[in-house]
Design an enzyme around this catalytic site. Structure first.
Site, PDB file in Angstrom:
ATOM      1  N   PRO A   2       0.823  -1.209   0.000  1.00 42.88           N
ATOM      2  CA  PRO A   2       0.000   0.000   0.000  1.00 42.88           C
ATOM      3  C   PRO A   2       0.862   1.265   0.000  1.00 42.88           C
ATOM      4  O   PRO A   2       1.800   1.390   0.783  1.00 42.88           O
ATOM      5  CB  PRO A   2      -0.796  -0.121   1.301  1.00 42.88           C
ATOM      6  CG  PRO A   2      -0.825  -1.591   1.594  1.00 42.88           C
ATOM      7  CD  PRO A   2       0.492  -2.108   1.118  1.00 42.88           C
ATOM      8  N   LYS A  58       1.764   7.388   4.262  1.00 48.15           N
ATOM      9  CA  LYS A  58       1.185   6.047   4.310  1.00 48.15           C
ATOM     10  C   LYS A  58       0.509   5.744   5.648  1.00 48.15           C
ATOM     11  O   LYS A  58       0.117   4.606   5.899  1.00 48.15           O
ATOM     12  CB  LYS A  58       2.275   5.002   4.056  1.00 48.15           C
ATOM     13  CG  LYS A  58       2.995   5.154   2.719  1.00 48.15           C
ATOM     14  CD  LYS A  58       4.072   4.096   2.576  1.00 48.15           C
ATOM     15  CE  LYS A  58       4.902   4.293   1.325  1.00 48.15           C
ATOM     16  NZ  LYS A  58       5.965   3.261   1.192  1.00 48.15           N
ATOM     17  N   HIS A  92      -7.489 -13.470   6.954  1.00 46.20           N
ATOM     18  CA  HIS A  92      -6.483 -12.545   7.476  1.00 46.20           C
ATOM     19  C   HIS A  92      -7.092 -11.319   8.156  1.00 46.20           C
ATOM     20  O   HIS A  92      -6.407 -10.325   8.339  1.00 46.20           O
ATOM     21  CB  HIS A  92      -5.541 -12.108   6.351  1.00 46.20           C
ATOM     22  CG  HIS A  92      -4.794 -13.245   5.723  1.00 46.20           C
ATOM     23  ND1 HIS A  92      -4.006 -14.113   6.456  1.00 46.20           N
ATOM     24  CD2 HIS A  92      -4.729 -13.672   4.434  1.00 46.20           C
ATOM     25  CE1 HIS A  92      -3.472 -15.015   5.644  1.00 46.20           C
ATOM     26  NE2 HIS A  92      -3.899 -14.782   4.426  1.00 46.20           N
ATOM     27  N   ARG A 111       0.729 -10.432   6.209  1.00 52.25           N
ATOM     28  CA  ARG A 111       2.092 -10.578   6.698  1.00 52.25           C
ATOM     29  C   ARG A 111       2.347  -9.921   8.053  1.00 52.25           C
ATOM     30  O   ARG A 111       3.358 -10.196   8.693  1.00 52.25           O
ATOM     31  CB  ARG A 111       3.074 -10.042   5.655  1.00 52.25           C
ATOM     32  CG  ARG A 111       3.010 -10.822   4.341  1.00 52.25           C
ATOM     33  CD  ARG A 111       4.067 -10.376   3.369  1.00 52.25           C
ATOM     34  NE  ARG A 111       5.405 -10.642   3.861  1.00 52.25           N
ATOM     35  CZ  ARG A 111       6.526 -10.355   3.190  1.00 52.25           C
ATOM     36  NH1 ARG A 111       6.447  -9.773   1.999  1.00 52.25           N
ATOM     37  NH2 ARG A 111       7.703 -10.626   3.707  1.00 52.25           N
ATOM     38  N   ARG A 150      19.853  16.383  -1.140  1.00 50.21           N
ATOM     39  CA  ARG A 150      20.162  14.962  -0.986  1.00 50.21           C
ATOM     40  C   ARG A 150      21.344  14.556  -1.847  1.00 50.21           C
ATOM     41  O   ARG A 150      21.454  14.946  -3.008  1.00 50.21           O
ATOM     42  CB  ARG A 150      18.948  14.117  -1.384  1.00 50.21           C
ATOM     43  CG  ARG A 150      17.669  14.476  -0.652  1.00 50.21           C
ATOM     44  CD  ARG A 150      17.725  14.156   0.807  1.00 50.21           C
ATOM     45  NE  ARG A 150      17.832  12.722   1.048  1.00 50.21           N
ATOM     46  CZ  ARG A 150      17.813  12.157   2.256  1.00 50.21           C
ATOM     47  NH1 ARG A 150      17.704  12.924   3.334  1.00 50.21           N
ATOM     48  NH2 ARG A 150      17.904  10.864   2.379  1.00 50.21           N
ATOM     49  N   ARG A 248      15.366  -1.926  -3.542  1.00 55.86           N
ATOM     50  CA  ARG A 248      14.078  -2.292  -4.107  1.00 55.86           C
ATOM     51  C   ARG A 248      14.209  -2.579  -5.604  1.00 55.86           C
ATOM     52  O   ARG A 248      14.996  -1.952  -6.301  1.00 55.86           O
ATOM     53  CB  ARG A 248      13.056  -1.162  -3.907  1.00 55.86           C
ATOM     54  CG  ARG A 248      12.822  -0.783  -2.458  1.00 55.86           C
ATOM     55  CD  ARG A 248      12.297  -1.954  -1.631  1.00 55.86           C
ATOM     56  NE  ARG A 248      11.094  -2.508  -2.197  1.00 55.86           N
ATOM     57  CZ  ARG A 248       9.882  -2.009  -2.003  1.00 55.86           C
ATOM     58  NH1 ARG A 248       9.720  -0.930  -1.256  1.00 55.86           N
ATOM     59  NH2 ARG A 248       8.827  -2.572  -2.547  1.00 55.86           N
TER      60      ARG A 248
END
Length: 258
Positions: A2, A58, A92, A111, A150, A248
């Site tokens: 998500p 999130k 779940h 999970r 950055r 990733r």
């Protein structure tokens, strides 16, 4: 996993269930609770009305009127469902809130990598302190300031929740492909024009994804091609490249993103 659009969809699920009173809390699996016991959750939550839910990145926050805030993080497989109380449980379903006896709000997670916590105002503040601005609300100047400071790859910076909250792997790959930026490009090396393209691409991708409640796997999107047996760029038709950035799996087009 998500990402911001999914969590915005879960916020809408909470709105669909309505601002109702929590009449019962059933902890079907305490493995999703973070920093709170089932007993305390029931004591603090039952009998209180759900306030207006809100999202940052999130994270999803559901205030309980006159009490603490339910805080949801969905990890890789979490979701929220608004059901009728008599609907059979999914395998779940880990946490179930019955609302006025008329709705069943279910936190479903295979999970259990993240979960649900109970937070007072100070604890909510500590969560927000760790997060950058919400990706849906950031303007071009903010984005430029955040990324130009950055040292690492632009994809790493976009995925860092302390820099910008809400973007995950799929969104970052899609945004970078649309902005024609290679994912390993140093974030601080981008030109003013590229920062502008990146911000415009991020806005378009997020607005469309929020409407869909997910990053849509459209064939005209990179997302819709990344799992093909022969993955070809939807823009130029050339073969896509795969690698790892920030740990990733990363997909890009070497022709469109030189």
């Amino acid at each position: 996993m998500p990402e911001l659009p999914d969590v915005e969809g879960f916020r809408r699920v909470l709105s669909t269930c309505g601002r109702r009173c929590v009449t019962d809390i059933e902890v079907r699996d305490a493995g999703v609770l973070r920093g709170v016991t089932g007993r305390r959750l029931r004591k603090e939550g039952e009998g209180r009305r759900l306030g207006k839910a809100w999202r940052h990145g999130k994270w999803l926050f559901a205030p309980l009127d006159g009490g603490p805030t339910l805080v949801f993080h969905f990890g890789m497989t979490g979701s929220l469902w608004c059901c009728s109380p008599d609907e059979p449980f999914a395998v779940h379903d880990r946490l179930v809130l019955t609302l006025d006896g008329a709705r069943s709000l279910r936190y479903r997670d295979q999970r259990k990598l993240q979960g649900v916590q109970l937070a007072d105002e100070a604890a909510v503040g500590r969560i927000l302190e760790r997060l950058g601005p919400d990706a849906l609300a950031v303007d071009r100047t903010q984005l430029t300031d955040l990324l130009s400071a950055r040292r690492g790859a632009v994809k790493s910076a976009l995925m860092d929740q302390a820099v910008l909250a809400g973007l995950g792997n799929l969104l970052c790959d899609e945004i970078l492909w649309r902005a024609r930026v290679a994912p390993r490009t140093p974030a601080r090396d981008l030109s003013a024009t590229t920062y502008r393209q990146l911000h415009a691409a991020m806005g378009r991708v997020l607005r469309t994804s929020v409407r869909a409640g997910c990053v849509p796997p459209r064939r005209s999107w990179l997302t819709g091609r990344r799992d093909d047996s022969e993955s070809l760029c939807p823009r130029c038709g050339r073969r896509l490249c795969f690698g790892r950035v920030a740990g990733r799996r990363t997909v890009w087009c070497p022709h469109c993103q030189p």
